[in-house]
Write a protein that holds these residues in place. Sequence first.
Motif, short mmCIF file in Angstrom:
data_model
loop_
_atom_site.label_atom_id
_atom_site.label_comp_id
_atom_site.label_asym_id
_atom_site.label_seq_id
_atom_site.Cartn_x
_atom_site.Cartn_y
_atom_site.Cartn_z
N GLN A 35 53.40 9.93 94.89
CA GLN A 35 52.66 11.15 95.21
C GLN A 35 53.20 12.34 94.40
O GLN A 35 53.70 13.33 94.94
CB GLN A 35 52.76 11.45 96.71
N MET A 36 53.13 12.20 93.08
CA MET A 36 53.75 13.18 92.20
C MET A 36 52.88 14.40 92.01
O MET A 36 51.92 14.37 91.26
CB MET A 36 54.06 12.52 90.86
N ASP A 37 53.22 15.48 92.70
CA ASP A 37 52.48 16.72 92.47
C ASP A 37 53.16 17.56 91.38
O ASP A 37 52.53 18.35 90.74
CB ASP A 37 52.40 17.59 93.74
N THR A 38 54.47 17.44 91.23
CA THR A 38 55.19 18.20 90.22
C THR A 38 56.02 17.24 89.39
O THR A 38 56.39 16.16 89.85
CB THR A 38 56.15 19.23 90.88
N TRP A 39 56.33 17.67 88.16
CA TRP A 39 57.05 16.76 87.26
C TRP A 39 58.44 16.44 87.77
O TRP A 39 58.89 15.32 87.70
CB TRP A 39 57.17 17.40 85.88
N LEU A 40 59.15 17.42 88.28
CA LEU A 40 60.54 17.16 88.62
C LEU A 40 60.79 17.26 90.12
O LEU A 40 61.56 18.07 90.60
CB LEU A 40 61.47 18.10 87.85
N GLY A 41 60.09 16.42 90.87
CA GLY A 41 60.37 16.28 92.28
C GLY A 41 61.56 15.35 92.48
O GLY A 41 62.21 14.92 91.52
N LEU A 42 61.83 14.98 93.72
CA LEU A 42 63.00 14.16 94.03
C LEU A 42 62.97 12.81 93.32
O LEU A 42 63.97 12.36 92.75
CB LEU A 42 63.08 13.95 95.55
N TRP A 43 61.80 12.13 93.34
CA TRP A 43 61.71 10.83 92.69
C TRP A 43 61.94 10.93 91.20
O TRP A 43 62.56 10.06 90.58
CB TRP A 43 60.34 10.19 92.97
N GLN A 44 61.41 12.00 90.58
CA GLN A 44 61.57 12.14 89.14
C GLN A 44 63.03 12.30 88.75
O GLN A 44 63.49 11.72 87.76
CB GLN A 44 60.75 13.34 88.63
N TRP A 45 63.79 13.09 89.53
CA TRP A 45 65.22 13.24 89.26
C TRP A 45 65.93 11.90 89.41
O TRP A 45 66.83 11.56 88.63
CB TRP A 45 65.85 14.27 90.19
N PHE A 46 65.52 11.12 90.41
CA PHE A 46 66.10 9.79 90.61
C PHE A 46 65.81 8.89 89.41
O PHE A 46 66.70 8.18 88.92
CB PHE A 46 65.53 9.17 91.89
N HIS A 47 64.59 8.94 88.91
CA HIS A 47 64.22 8.14 87.74
C HIS A 47 65.00 8.57 86.50
O HIS A 47 65.42 7.72 85.69
CB HIS A 47 62.72 8.24 87.47
N LEU A 48 65.21 9.87 86.32
CA LEU A 48 66.00 10.36 85.18
C LEU A 48 67.44 9.84 85.27
O LEU A 48 68.04 9.45 84.26
CB LEU A 48 66.00 11.89 85.13
N LEU A 49 67.99 9.85 86.48
CA LEU A 49 69.35 9.35 86.67
C LEU A 49 69.43 7.86 86.34
O LEU A 49 70.37 7.42 85.66
CB LEU A 49 69.79 9.59 88.11
N ILE A 50 68.45 7.08 86.80
CA ILE A 50 68.44 5.65 86.52
C ILE A 50 68.30 5.40 85.02
O ILE A 50 68.95 4.52 84.45
CB ILE A 50 67.30 4.94 87.29
N ALA A 51 67.46 6.19 84.34
CA ALA A 51 67.29 6.05 82.89
C ALA A 51 68.62 6.31 82.18
O ALA A 51 68.99 5.58 81.25
CB ALA A 51 66.22 7.02 82.39
N PHE A 52 69.34 7.33 82.63
CA PHE A 52 70.64 7.66 82.04
C PHE A 52 71.62 6.50 82.21
O PHE A 52 72.29 6.08 81.26
CB PHE A 52 71.18 8.93 82.71
N VAL A 53 71.70 5.97 83.44
CA VAL A 53 72.64 4.88 83.73
C VAL A 53 72.29 3.63 82.92
O VAL A 53 73.17 2.97 82.34
CB VAL A 53 72.65 4.57 85.24
N LEU A 54 71.00 3.31 82.85
CA LEU A 54 70.57 2.12 82.10
C LEU A 54 70.88 2.26 80.61
O LEU A 54 71.36 1.32 79.97
CB LEU A 54 69.08 1.87 82.31
N PHE A 55 70.60 3.44 80.06
CA PHE A 55 70.88 3.63 78.64
C PHE A 55 72.36 3.51 78.35
O PHE A 55 72.76 2.84 77.39
CB PHE A 55 70.36 4.99 78.15
N ARG A 56 73.20 4.12 79.18
CA ARG A 56 74.65 4.01 78.96
C ARG A 56 75.11 2.56 79.12
O ARG A 56 75.98 2.09 78.39
CB ARG A 56 75.42 4.91 79.94
N PHE A 57 74.51 1.85 80.07
CA PHE A 57 74.86 0.44 80.28
C PHE A 57 74.62 -0.38 79.02
O PHE A 57 75.50 -1.10 78.55
CB PHE A 57 74.05 -0.12 81.45
N PHE A 58 73.41 -0.25 78.46
CA PHE A 58 73.09 -1.03 77.26
C PHE A 58 73.85 -0.54 76.03
O PHE A 58 74.22 -1.34 75.17
CB PHE A 58 71.58 -1.00 77.00
N ASP A 59 74.09 0.76 75.95
CA ASP A 59 74.80 1.32 74.81
C ASP A 59 76.27 0.89 74.80
O ASP A 59 76.85 0.66 73.75
CB ASP A 59 74.69 2.84 74.83
N ILE A 60 76.86 0.77 75.98
CA ILE A 60 78.28 0.39 76.08
C ILE A 60 78.43 -1.13 76.02
O ILE A 60 79.27 -1.66 75.28
CB ILE A 60 78.90 0.94 77.37
#
Length: 199
Positions: free
Chosen positions: A129-154
């Motif tokens: 139910q995304m009404d705005t770009w950076l709601g709670l779920w979006q921040w969660f997705h950004l965090l997961i993207a960060f963790v996944l990228f660091r995981f594969f990069d390391i």
Amino acid sequence: MTQLHKPDVRKANVCPPCPPTASVWEKLIYWLGIGLGSGLPKRAAGTWGTVGGLVVAIPMLWLGFWGFLAVTIIGCLVGSYICGKTSDLMGVHDDPHIVWDEWVGMWISLLPLKYCYQFNPFGVMDYYQMDTWLGLWQWFHLLIAFVLFRFFDILKPFPIKWVDKNVSGGFGILIDDILAGLMAGVVLIVFVSVLVTYV
């Protein structure tokens, strides 16, 4: 003379300075190479550089998918030169303080998510139910993207590790992070889809 191998990233390393004889252009490239300073910390420079790339990506997301894609492609195209030139200025091959590659890799990992947010091809994003770009779920997705990228990069699973060891120059510095970003982006979309299905 450029060293053949980068310093041990498990230890604290001081960022090699830009030579005082460097031109204004070279100094600009150097600062882009170290992520506008985000790659300066002595420890975990790659992680801090990725944080810098994520911070820059957040306002880029308002460009829409195609604008974000265009900036990411430009970042990839100039990245080989930026990483290679910064490496030459430092006199070290693939110094951990060179983080332009982390910036681009982080942006690539967000591309599939941005596409789904904007076009919702499978109806996956209706769940949030995304009404705005950076709601709670979006921040969660950004965090997961960060963790996944660091995981594969390391961790550098195949073919990332092979490419990292066998491709040299600025392109060699860049390409392993591009691959890590692609893997992180795919896993992120699968994760989000599974979360919708089972949560």
